[in-house]
Design a protein around this motif. Sequence first.
Motif, mmCIF file in Angstrom:
data_model
loop_
_atom_site.group_PDB
_atom_site.id
_atom_site.type_symbol
_atom_site.label_atom_id
_atom_site.label_comp_id
_atom_site.label_asym_id
_atom_site.label_seq_id
_atom_site.Cartn_x
_atom_site.Cartn_y
_atom_site.Cartn_z
ATOM 1 N N GLY A 284 46.098 65.183 54.576
ATOM 2 C CA GLY A 284 45.323 66.382 54.866
ATOM 3 C C GLY A 284 43.897 65.968 55.159
ATOM 4 N N PRO A 285 43.009 66.939 55.415
ATOM 5 C CA PRO A 285 41.630 66.602 55.793
ATOM 6 C C PRO A 285 40.925 65.799 54.712
ATOM 7 C CG PRO A 285 41.841 68.932 55.248
ATOM 8 C CD PRO A 285 43.226 68.390 55.329
ATOM 9 N N GLY A 286 40.213 64.758 55.127
ATOM 10 C CA GLY A 286 39.552 63.868 54.186
ATOM 11 C C GLY A 286 38.135 63.541 54.613
ATOM 12 N N THR A 287 37.421 62.894 53.734
ATOM 13 C CA THR A 287 36.061 62.423 53.979
ATOM 14 C C THR A 287 35.665 61.523 52.823
ATOM 15 O OG1 THR A 287 33.759 63.093 54.400
ATOM 16 C CG2 THR A 287 34.992 64.408 52.830
ATOM 17 N N ALA A 354 35.984 71.337 53.919
ATOM 18 C CA ALA A 354 37.437 71.171 54.095
ATOM 19 C C ALA A 354 37.923 69.764 53.765
ATOM 20 C CB ALA A 354 37.830 71.534 55.527
ATOM 21 N N GLY A 355 37.102 68.754 54.056
ATOM 22 C CA GLY A 355 37.544 67.380 53.847
ATOM 23 C C GLY A 355 37.585 66.930 52.404
ATOM 24 N N ILE A 356 37.050 67.746 51.491
ATOM 25 C CA ILE A 356 36.962 67.323 50.095
ATOM 26 C C ILE A 356 38.342 67.145 49.470
ATOM 27 C CG2 ILE A 356 36.172 67.991 47.793
ATOM 28 C CD1 ILE A 356 33.894 69.548 49.163
ATOM 29 N N GLU A 357 39.287 67.993 49.833
ATOM 30 C CA GLU A 357 40.577 68.027 49.152
ATOM 31 C C GLU A 357 41.269 66.663 49.114
ATOM 32 O OE1 GLU A 357 44.812 70.497 49.177
ATOM 33 O OE2 GLU A 357 43.316 70.858 50.754
ATOM 34 N N TYR A 358 41.241 65.929 50.228
ATOM 35 C CA TYR A 358 41.886 64.617 50.272
ATOM 36 C C TYR A 358 40.859 63.501 50.440
ATOM 37 C CZ TYR A 358 46.254 67.167 50.675
ATOM 38 O OH TYR A 358 47.323 68.010 50.440
ATOM 39 N N GLY A 359 39.600 63.808 50.108
ATOM 40 C CA GLY A 359 38.559 62.796 50.215
ATOM 41 C C GLY A 359 38.654 61.766 49.108
#
Length: 404
Positions: A284-287, A354-359
Amino acid sequence: MKPSVFALALTGTTALAAIPASAEDISWIYCGDRLDPVHEKYIAEWEAANEGWTVSPEVVGWAQCQDKATTLAAAGTPPAMAYVGSRTLKEFALSDLIVEVPMTEEEQASYYPNIPETVTFDGTQWGVPIAFSTKALYWNKGLFREAGLDPDTPPKTWEEEIEFAKIITEKTGTPGFGLVAKTFDNTMHQFLHWVYTNNGQVIDADGNITLDSPEVLAALEGYKAMVPWSEEGPTAYEQNEVRAIFLDGGVAMIHNGSGAAVRLLETDMEWGIAPLPLGPSAQGPGTLLITDSLAIFDGSGVEDKAIEFAKYITSPDIQFEYESTSDAGLTPLRPSAGVDQLVEDTPWWGPLIAGIEYGGPEPLFTDYKGFQNVMIAMVQSVVTGQAEPQAALTKAADELEDYK
């Protein structure tokens, strides 16, 4: 214990030894050019509620702030508390300079996913997060349109991002992507955005180096694939320099934080922002999740009270007030109704959250600068064509064993 980093900080700095604070004073090395009005207000409220106690912030410029805290601690005259990059917490802890600041399950659950991991090793926490940043994809809609691409449809995958960069470069003569590869800390940061958008990691919770993996190899190969479609000579540019080129219309896409949005609002550019494009193994979205923290130093004599104050000054309501009024463009640390309203009022914050979830966190090493230098050298060797991705990755993974 690893004293070498802190021994270096003491060289020629014995004059910095401070007069010990009173037993009822919490000294705070505070980074910046001024005390934030939010913190000033709540320091006064805390002092009013804690009779006999004072909090004494010493404002120190960003370039000297952490070095001063390190020097005082290593000299045996530590501040009670200091603002530090969370990346350094492991070094401080293993040098016996700071104390644990464990979080309850409730405290950990109050943060966005993965935030507590930015201050955690050996199963406990060593700082209290106080500032946070993330990245997103920015694109120039005018250059997309000129290249025949839909200006309202950004790339969602690495494959699309590289293809769009190629098309823009070939059709417009403007580089499609701003690649960061200078000998500078954010070269490592920029590469970690690719790692965390492909479900990769550098070091696991048990301290094992996991860099040499298919997920990280794919990230390094993606970085290399972007070179022909980026600005000439990426090793000459760090993140803010690439951002400046983008703001001048000199590249079509960049990965950047909230600072880019703030500056874009002052331009005539037609621009967009979206979550970072994903690699083939992404969940999923990451960072990359970068936090700064309040570290509590050992030997001040007020450790318990300093922990109490650190948790108070970063408590949910106070922290969000600080984040929402700070001119630093801080990403919120916790979900809340206030954050929901922020995103509704200022939609460009959505992709940055949004990117926090899979960051993933900045990896914690006993010698963070050593780790950083290895990662920068790895990226540069691939960007310049001096090494192939697999060979560079294997070499870097071996070298990181000395710094974990």
